[in-house]
Write a protein that holds these residues in place. Structure first.
Motif, PDB file in Angstrom:
ATOM      1  N   ILE A   1      11.130  32.233  11.826  1.00  0.00           N
ATOM      2  CA  ILE A   1      11.617  33.219  10.845  1.00  0.00           C
ATOM      3  C   ILE A   1      10.544  34.270  10.573  1.00  0.00           C
ATOM      4  O   ILE A   1      10.829  35.455  10.435  1.00  0.00           O
ATOM      5  CB  ILE A   1      12.021  32.536   9.507  1.00  0.00           C
TER       6      ILE A   1
ATOM      7  N   ARG B   1      11.043  38.285  10.976  1.00  0.00           N
ATOM      8  CA  ARG B   1      10.842  39.187   9.840  1.00  0.00           C
ATOM      9  C   ARG B   1       9.840  40.298  10.188  1.00  0.00           C
ATOM     10  O   ARG B   1      10.087  41.481   9.938  1.00  0.00           O
ATOM     11  CB  ARG B   1      10.333  38.405   8.623  1.00  0.00           C
TER      12      ARG B   1
ATOM     13  N   LEU C   1      16.218  29.550   1.528  1.00  0.00           N
ATOM     14  CA  LEU C   1      17.221  30.108   2.437  1.00  0.00           C
ATOM     15  C   LEU C   1      17.814  29.050   3.362  1.00  0.00           C
ATOM     16  O   LEU C   1      19.011  29.064   3.664  1.00  0.00           O
ATOM     17  CB  LEU C   1      16.557  31.216   3.277  1.00  0.00           C
ATOM     18  N   VAL C   2      16.977  28.150   3.826  1.00  0.00           N
ATOM     19  CA  VAL C   2      17.402  27.117   4.779  1.00  0.00           C
ATOM     20  C   VAL C   2      17.144  25.753   4.129  1.00  0.00           C
ATOM     21  O   VAL C   2      16.141  25.114   4.419  1.00  0.00           O
ATOM     22  CB  VAL C   2      16.604  27.216   6.104  1.00  0.00           C
TER      23      VAL C   2
ATOM     24  N   SER D   1      25.564  34.561   5.921  1.00  0.00           N
ATOM     25  CA  SER D   1      25.587  34.684   7.373  1.00  0.00           C
ATOM     26  C   SER D   1      26.745  33.944   8.031  1.00  0.00           C
ATOM     27  O   SER D   1      27.014  34.155   9.209  1.00  0.00           O
ATOM     28  CB  SER D   1      24.288  34.113   7.963  1.00  0.00           C
TER      29      SER D   1
ATOM     30  N   SER E   1      14.553  37.980   4.556  1.00  0.00           N
ATOM     31  CA  SER E   1      15.020  36.593   4.509  1.00  0.00           C
ATOM     32  C   SER E   1      15.333  36.049   5.900  1.00  0.00           C
ATOM     33  O   SER E   1      14.605  35.211   6.421  1.00  0.00           O
ATOM     34  CB  SER E   1      16.227  36.460   3.582  1.00  0.00           C
ATOM     35  N   THR E   2      16.385  36.554   6.527  1.00  0.00           N
ATOM     36  CA  THR E   2      16.771  36.002   7.829  1.00  0.00           C
ATOM     37  C   THR E   2      16.142  36.773   8.980  1.00  0.00           C
ATOM     38  O   THR E   2      16.326  36.406  10.136  1.00  0.00           O
ATOM     39  CB  THR E   2      18.304  36.045   7.985  1.00  0.00           C
TER      40      THR E   2
ATOM     41  N   GLU F   1      16.964  39.824   9.783  1.00  0.00           N
ATOM     42  CA  GLU F   1      18.038  40.613  10.405  1.00  0.00           C
ATOM     43  C   GLU F   1      18.056  41.998   9.769  1.00  0.00           C
ATOM     44  O   GLU F   1      17.610  42.188   8.640  1.00  0.00           O
ATOM     45  CB  GLU F   1      19.396  39.943  10.164  1.00  0.00           C
TER      46      GLU F   1
ATOM     47  N   ASN G   1      22.997  41.664   6.848  1.00  0.00           N
ATOM     48  CA  ASN G   1      23.640  40.354   6.867  1.00  0.00           C
ATOM     49  C   ASN G   1      25.009  40.441   7.536  1.00  0.00           C
ATOM     50  O   ASN G   1      25.698  41.447   7.391  1.00  0.00           O
ATOM     51  CB  ASN G   1      23.842  39.846   5.439  1.00  0.00           C
TER      52      ASN G   1
END
Ligand code: SF4
Length: 481
Positions: free
Chosen positions: A35, A39, A155-156, A229, A270-271, A273, A276
């Motif tokens: 991750i 990021r 987040l995970v 997601s 966060s992800t 990406e 989202n």
């Protein structure tokens, strides 16, 4: 999630146990590195990232300074759009409101969108006490729920599990909660996702009540925003006939246009990406669906009163600080004894709990959480990596030091610090102490005696030079002689 979550021992004891688990360390290292890399790549694409970050910070600070006004504006806008607004001072009140709303529908189960606020107040446990089953629909939350586990990442939440562990959890527990996993389920990620999808699909279609949180609330329009997601959030927000959203009062933004900043900051932080896959927004009630908004304080107003600590309320729960934290990467999320692990947990949890409005599931003596909370501000090397990556520029090290000053310190340490303060207070005293130290340096111990030994057991005492820098400067005129 077990009710013992809030009564865990102090961080060092939790962390000492966690670092012995090599599988946990491997899982965490692999996941956080992945991750982190994603990021860094997407943040690096934006030449105006620093300006965006500053804008996010300014908007949040402005909102917090005017929170009373914006909350009333939000209430008015939501009510005008056909929604119902409820105010909850603490976890017990929020749980009571939500349980009452669910009972009024006559339903005995709800589906849930991933929500930190509902975990913070122990909503699932409170609903279970009233005979209502809450089904988590986020994949990672589902793994945590089926495994009778605790979340360990914002987040995970199941970051500490690898895929073969997930396969075992699905095979053993899925049938108890609904559609079972296939007998021949493999640990291929696609097979695991498909098993979860089929299991959850039945649940979505059978549920009349959904409970969500929200990433943002817009005061101007009364709009709530959820970023996700998997699409499970979209199903929960749109299919059931009653939607209940439990949201912390700090999640407010003044205007619709402010979203422009946060919809860039959050997914990239966060992800990793650019945006989202699902961004759902809704304003009040829609045709065929009743909407209730529960505004949660639960200690936030008390945090707001602290000039240094209040910056923690800027947090948008992106989890970037967890992914760069060397302490989190080794100790894992459970060691923090809270739904908020990592650096943000180390500053937010003690502040929220200090307000006295802890989650209703906390039936343990205050000393149990007191030990843990006193130790959390020390769960950091103060390297500053968390501050560097925070998209709303929360100076986490500053708040950690601020909270450390508040925790009780041993008498010997307090006396030592007072003596050091006396010496450092006057240049002449410092110069004399340095000269004395230089003369006695051969006799200085490598390990401090008595209770002070705890300090030197984990730190090297630096060598004392024969001559201080000041004396060297005076003698050599700044190195010119
Ligand atoms: S403190 Fe900053 S980096 Fe950490 S979760 Fe909150 S917003 Fe993200």
């Amino acid at each position: 999630m077990s009710g013992t979550f809030l009564g865990m021992p102090a961080f060092p004891r939790n962390a000492a146990a966690a670092v012995q688990d090599s599988q946990l360390r491997f899982n965490l290292r692999k996941a956080t590195r992945t991750i982190r890399g994603k990021r860094a790549a997407v943040v690096g694409e934006l030449p105006d990232w620093a300006a965006l970050r500053e804008a996010g910070k300014q908007i949040k600070d402005h909102t917090l300074r005017n929170l009373d006004r914006y909350l009333l504006q939000l209430e008015e806008a939501v009510t005008r759009a056909g929604g119902h607004v409820h105010w909850a001072a603490d976890a017990a009140e929020a749980n009571r409101i939500v349980a009452g709303l669910v009972e009024a529908t006559g339903e005995t189960s709800v589906v849930k969108v991933k929500s930190m606020a509902t975990q913070e107040i122990g909503l699932n446990e409170a609903l279970a006490e009233r005979g209502i089953t809450a089904y988590e629909t986020d994949l990672a939350e589902l793994i945590v729920q089926l495994g009778d586990d605790w979340p360990s990442h914002i987040l995970v939440p199941a970051i500490h599990r690898n895929r073969s562990e997930i396969r075992e959890i699905f095979r053993e527990r899925m049938g108890e909660w609904g559609r079972p996993a296939p007998e021949d389920l493999s640990d291929d990620p696609r097979a695991l996702a498909e098993a979860a999808r089929l299991h959850l699909r039945e649940r979505f279609l059978a549920s009349e009540v959904a409970i969500s949180g929200a990433n943002f609330m817009i005061a101007e329009t009364g709009t709530l925003v959820v970023l996700e997601s998997e699409g499970n959030g979209r199903m929960c927000l749109t299919l059931p006939r009653t939607l209940i959203s439990v949201v912390g009062i700090e999640k407010l933004l003044p205007a619709w246009r402010d979203l422009e900043v946060f919809l860039q900051l959050l997914p990239r932080s966060s992800t990793g990406e650019r945006m989202n896959p699902y961004t759902s927004t809704w304003t009040g009630a829609v045709e065929g669906q009743e909407f209730h908004l529960v505004l949660l304080d639960n200690g936030r107003t008390a945090v707001l009163a602290d000039e240094v600590g209040r910056q923690a309320l800027r947090c948008i729960r992106c989890s970037a600080c967890l992914n760069v934290c060397p302490v989190y990467e080794r100790a894992g999320g459970h060691a923090y004894g809270s739904v908020y692990p990592g650096p943000i947990g180390a500053i937010l949890t003690p502040q929220l709990r200090a307000s006295g409005t802890v989650a209703s599931r906390d039936r343990l003596p205050p000393s149990a959480t007191g030990d843990l909370d006193a130790s959390l501000p020390y769960a950091s090397s103060l390297c500053g990596a968390c501050f560097e990556v925070c998209p709303v520029a929360i100076d986490i090290p500053e708040v950690l030091v601020h909270l450390r000053a508040r925790t009780p310190h041993p008498r010997a340490e307090r006396l030592g610090m007072r003596a050091a303060g006396w010496v450092f207070d006057r240049p002449v005293r410092l110069a004399r102490a340095q000269r004395l130290g230089g003369r006695l340096r051969r006799f200085l111990p490598r390990r401090l005696p008595g209770p002070l030994s705890a300090w030197t057991d984990t730190r090297d005492i630096p060598d004392v030079p024969a001559e201080s820098f000041r004396d060297w400067w005076d003698r050599t005129e700044g190195g010119t002689r």
